[in-house]
Design a protein around this motif. Structure first.
Motif, mmCIF file in Angstrom:
data_model
loop_
_atom_site.group_PDB
_atom_site.id
_atom_site.type_symbol
_atom_site.label_atom_id
_atom_site.label_comp_id
_atom_site.label_asym_id
_atom_site.label_seq_id
_atom_site.Cartn_x
_atom_site.Cartn_y
_atom_site.Cartn_z
ATOM 1 N N ALA A 137 0.841 -1.205 0.000
ATOM 2 C CA ALA A 137 0.000 0.000 0.000
ATOM 3 C C ALA A 137 0.877 1.257 0.000
ATOM 4 C CB ALA A 137 -0.927 -0.014 1.210
ATOM 5 N N GLN A 191 -2.891 -2.828 -7.252
ATOM 6 C CA GLN A 191 -2.977 -1.645 -6.380
ATOM 7 C C GLN A 191 -2.500 -0.375 -7.068
ATOM 8 O OE1 GLN A 191 -1.819 -2.327 -2.177
ATOM 9 N NE2 GLN A 191 -1.316 -4.375 -2.904
ATOM 10 N N ALA A 227 2.284 1.793 -3.479
ATOM 11 C CA ALA A 227 1.255 2.303 -4.386
ATOM 12 C C ALA A 227 0.985 3.792 -4.113
ATOM 13 C CB ALA A 227 -0.031 1.494 -4.220
#
Ligand SMILES: [Zn+2]
Length: 439
Positions: A257, A289, A260
């Protein structure tokens, strides 16, 4: 500015629609593609090329390599990573001269052009000499002088790499770009990483770094810093500048995450990962993602060649095997990773597709061969059947670097001679002796 017309090609455009064109033309004016399909009315080419029985596609972009490691090809086989480095690779690298780096990079340039690569992101030492090789051979290059921290560097320290950036940023008509190259979060301490990130921001350049190559690196990072390598880089400001992170194998959901959200490019090097038994970059999860996942060969001490067509194929196969899912990495996705995703990471977002207005960075492959027939599906043929030796012509910025498998910007005989004799001398061998042994 010269105008070129390539006629009667089968074109894998890799445009947003994935268009495939049969028996189509590409018109080029200067360094840009101006038309695809048919030349514009009144287009007067200076040069016309008949590409019948050839596939035309964007050139490959090698987003993580150490070009001059061509000298260590076949020198460090079947060893665990620590012995691979300490007992073999470092033996050569600790003795390298800047002249060796130049000839290693020239050998790499020849191999890259021969196999259809138009741009590379390099991370090594004595980088002025790699820049010279890029300048002379016509390739695009994004160059980082690798540093380990405050000491034990080769050639320069951090201020020296700043001078390197100032010397070469935008050189060779913009074909050469630069950035900073701290080796990795396990070799560089957090304070040094933070300083490097601040310098990169001030220079308005990015950072190219190795990341999360083994579970051991992650465990050590957690033990020492209470952070994963990804968290450590984020906390020290590295992701405040455009970052190319090589490998990215051991990245958990939180790491993914972060990558990204911060727009980090992750470079998967499937051949190297398989050969050194490193693991599998979670490319499908990262792509899902929104992470820009590109492909690289890493150095030839681990991958043994600089063949991006093979990396694209392995990027597909490794996920199909690893996930036991034949639908993983479908269609032209691996080819996009090997071209436009890399081009975006290297700072040429206009490269990597065959469409009007894009940079004329393209290759032709001779498909008049048994392994190309029948031509039901050109993308599948390219990805799973084509050989690097099928590449017949290479163009960068509207200039031919190879025509009909003939190099136009380098002296291949001199490169082969200089590279082999120098590489053998570094490990105490003599070319004459080797030649006698071979009879
Ligand atoms: Zn590497």
């Amino acid at each position: 500015m010269t105008r070129k017309l390539i006629e009667h090609a089968d074109i894998v455009t890799l445009d947003p629609h994935g268009a495939i064109l049969r028996n189509a033309d590409v018109a080029i004016d200067g360094d840009r593609i101006v038309a695809v399909g048919q030349a514009p009315a009144g287009f007067q080419p200076d040069e016309t090329l008949d590409a019948t029985n050839h596939v035309l596609m964007p050139g490959f972009v090698n987003a993580h390599t150490h070009a001059s490691m061509t000298f260590e090809r076949g020198w460090a086989e079947d060893l665990p990573l620590d012995r691979w480095f300490n007992e073999r690779v470092w033996v050569v690298e600790s003795q390298l001269s800047d002249e060796d780096v130049y000839w290693g990079a020239m050998l790499a340039a020849a191999e890259m052009i021969r196999s259809g690569t138009v741009a590379f992101a390099d991370h090594y030492f004595y980088m002025d000499r790699v820049a010279e090789a890029a300048e002379q051979t016509g390739l695009r290059a994004l160059l980082a002088w690798c540093v380990f921290g405050e000491e034990h560097n080769i050639g320069v320290d951090l201020p020296g790499t700043v001078d390197f950036v100032r010397r070469w940023q935008g050189a060779a008509d913009g074909r050469i770009r630069t950035l900073l190259g701290p080796h990795s979060p396990y070799m560089c301490d957090p304070q040094f990483l933070a300083r490097t990130a601040a310098v990169a921001a001030r220079l308005d350049v990015g950072i190219h770094i190795h990341l999360a190559e083994s579970q051991e690196q992650v465990d050590n990072s957690l033990a020492r810093h209470d952070r994963t390598p990804v968290e450590l880089l984020e906390a020290n400001g590295v992701f405040d500048v455009p970052t190319i992170a090589a490998h990215g194998i051991y990245v958990n959901a939180i790491d993914q995450a972060i990558l990204a959200r911060r727009g980090v490019t992750v470079v998967q090097c499937p051949n190297c990962h398989m050969k050194l038994g490193m693991g599998v970059t979670p490319a499908p999860a990262l792509l899902a993602q929104g992470v820009n996942v590109a492909l690289g060969t890493d150095g030839t001490a681990s991958s043994n060649d600089l063949n991006m067509l093979k990396e694209a194929r392995l990027a597909a196969l490794i996920q199909k095997l690893h996930l036991a899912d034949p639908e993983a990495m479908p269609g032209d996705l691996p080819l996009r990773m090997a071209t436009q995703n890399g081009a975006k990471a290297l700072g040429w977002p206009d490269s990597g597709a065959i469409a009007p207005g894009k940079l004329a960075d393209l290759i032709l492959l001779d498909c008049d061969q048994p392994h190309w027939r029948p031509r039901h599906d050109l993308v599948a043929n390219l990805l799973h059947s084509a050989q690097a030796g099928d590449v017949s012509d290479v163009m960068v910025a509207g200039r031919w670097l190879m025509r009909q498998r003939r190099f136009l910007t380098l002296d291949i005989e001199q490169i082969l001679w200089e590279a082999e004799r120098r590489a053998l001398a570094l490990v105490g061998q003599d070319l004459a002796v080797v030649r006698r042994y071979k009879g």
